[in-house]
Write an enzyme that holds these catalytic residues in place. Structure first.
Site, PDB file in Angstrom:
ATOM      1  N   THR A 214      -2.384  -2.997  -9.079  1.00 23.31           N
ATOM      2  CA  THR A 214      -3.175  -2.832  -7.395  1.00 23.31           C
ATOM      3  C   THR A 214      -3.196  -4.462  -6.985  1.00 23.31           C
ATOM      4  OG1 THR A 214      -4.877  -1.626  -7.498  1.00 23.31           O
ATOM      5  CG2 THR A 214      -4.774  -2.902  -5.671  1.00 23.31           C
ATOM      6  N   THR A 265      -8.862  -4.307 -10.796  1.00 22.42           N
ATOM      7  CA  THR A 265      -7.663  -3.550 -10.718  1.00 22.42           C
ATOM      8  C   THR A 265      -7.917  -3.211 -12.392  1.00 22.42           C
ATOM      9  OG1 THR A 265      -5.666  -3.974 -10.995  1.00 22.42           O
ATOM     10  CG2 THR A 265      -6.525  -5.543 -11.942  1.00 22.42           C
TER      11      THR A 265
HETATM   12  N1  ASP Z   1      -7.379   0.595  -9.562  1.00 20.14           N
HETATM   13  C1  ASP Z   1      -6.203   0.986  -9.008  1.00 20.14           C
HETATM   14  C2  ASP Z   1      -6.801   2.965  -9.079  1.00 20.14           C
HETATM   15  O1  ASP Z   1      -6.794   3.014  -9.396  1.00 20.14           O
HETATM   16  C3  ASP Z   1      -4.675   0.452  -9.448  1.00 20.14           C
HETATM   17  C4  ASP Z   1      -4.824  -0.739  -9.853  1.00 20.14           C
HETATM   18  O2  ASP Z   1      -5.319  -1.431  -9.874  1.00 20.14           O
HETATM   19  O3  ASP Z   1      -3.750  -0.827 -10.782  1.00 20.14           O
HETATM   20  O4  ASP Z   1      -5.912   3.966  -8.445  1.00 20.14           O
END
Ligand code: ASP
Length: 349
Positions: A214, A265
């Site tokens: 993200t 994230t």
């Molecule tokens: N946190 C995000 C999710 O689980 C993915 C990410 O941050 O890479 O949707």
């Protein structure tokens, strides 16, 4: 020494004086070498499986504004765009939206925006959130066909009495607001990866991989206002309808003036169970530095979710004095502060 505490000095035009990623990496490697038990050199430190302990920062960073802080390597182009806004006396809110939009348009990792990998049914579904220090917030989740979910989240915040709109309702609100909602489609690269995945249909998130990255941002503007935002396609090949932490206030992002903000994230389910960003901000409210707050929140995430060997969570925090914190479950979480990329310290190496 806290490797995250010193923000690169800014020259008169606001640009960092040097790009010190390699120097930083060397400093971090030296710290890891000293801190990780049983490791005698920086080279061996990377092979240790012991938790990494860092000395706590005792010296507050001098107040510096404006500040842009973002997750992962794509935080660099996002920060550049955000700093352009901030150095023109723009608001932190405009800065995080502008930065996130850059990655929504172009994300070679295929983890943000319409060019992302799809869910297991071949649909790209997107999540985003935005929040200001005075407690205003807007979020969208499980949205399809919207090029800039972060801007839609901002419209939810500014034009509706609600905080979160999902799915078809969020898309209807987009159309009503003059935002185009395109038919579901996949890029050639995303379709190829999805078809390859379909051959096995095995869903196994992998640490730091590129199947979930993200862009989450924090900004502090010259006037002293803070905002946070995130935008993502979540986990690749997730179940249709799955929503992670990123669009959930208190989980993926949280800001509260006059304390500070935090963003996450990584594997969203682990952060949802603990409201990770809220944990970090509340730790700062209780007196922790941003670095200590990130470490405490990550430790709590590990404690709550058990065996950390199979997942990654990265966390960033910023307080109103301009001090930053960065910490992750596993090595490999990169973040951008101003126009410099750094490696975050981690609990496990
Ligand atoms: N946190 C995000 C999710 O689980 C993915 C990410 O941050 O890479 O949707």
């Amino acid at each position: 020494m806290d490797p995250t505490a010193d923000i690169p000095p800014l020259s008169a035009d606001g640009a960092p004086e040097t790009n010190r990623r390699s120097a930083c990496g060397a400093i971090l490697a030296a710290i890891l070498a000293t801190a990780a038990s049983g490791c005698r050199t920086a080279a061996t430190a990377s092979r240790c499986t012991e938790p990494v302990t860092l000395e706590k920062s005792t010296t507050p960073t001098p107040r510096r504004r404006p500040i842009a802080l973002s997750t992962w390597d794509h935080g660099l182009p996002a920060n550049r765009a955000a700093l352009g806004v901030l150095h023109a006396d723009g608001s932190a809110l405009d800065a995080v939206e502008t930065g996130c939009r850059v990655v929504e348009l172009e994300c070679p990792d295929m983890t943000v925006g319409l060019g992302s990998r799809p869910d297991r049914d071949g649909r790209v579904t997107l999540d985003a959130a935005i929040m200001t220090g005075d407690g205003r917030a807007g979020c969208v989740a499980f949205v399809q066909g919207v090029a800039h979910p972060v801007s839609l989240a901002r419209l939810v915040m500014e034009r509706t009495p609600h905080v979160l709109l999902v799915g078809a309702g969020a898309e209807q609100f987009a159309r009503e607001s003059g935002i185009s909602v395109t038919a579901p489609t996949l890029t050639r690269a995303a379709e190829a990866e999805w078809r390859a995945w379909l051959a096995e249909r095995r869903y196994q998130p992998t640490i730091n991989i590129e199947n979930h990255d993200t862009i989450s941002m924090l900004a502090l503007d010259a006037a002293g206002n803070m905002a946070a935002a995130s935008t993502t396609s979540g986990l690749a090949f997730k179940m249709h309808g799955r929503v992670g932490d990123s669009p959930i206030i208190g989980a993926g992002i949280f800001v509260d003036a006059p304390i500070g903000g935090a963003i996450c994230t990584g594997l969203g389910e682990t952060v949802l169970r603990t409201l990770g960003a809220h944990l970090a901000v509340e730790a700062m409210r209780a007196g922790a530095t941003p670095q200590e707050a990130c470490e405490r929140a990550i430790d709590r995430i590990i404690e709550k979710n058990g065996d950390p060997s199979g997942y990654q969570v990265g966390m960033l925090a910023l307080d109103f004095e301009g001090r930053i914190g960065a910490y992750a479950v596993q090595r490999g979480f990169t973040f951008a502060i101003q126009e410099e990329l750094r490696d975050a310290p981690s609990r496990f190496s």
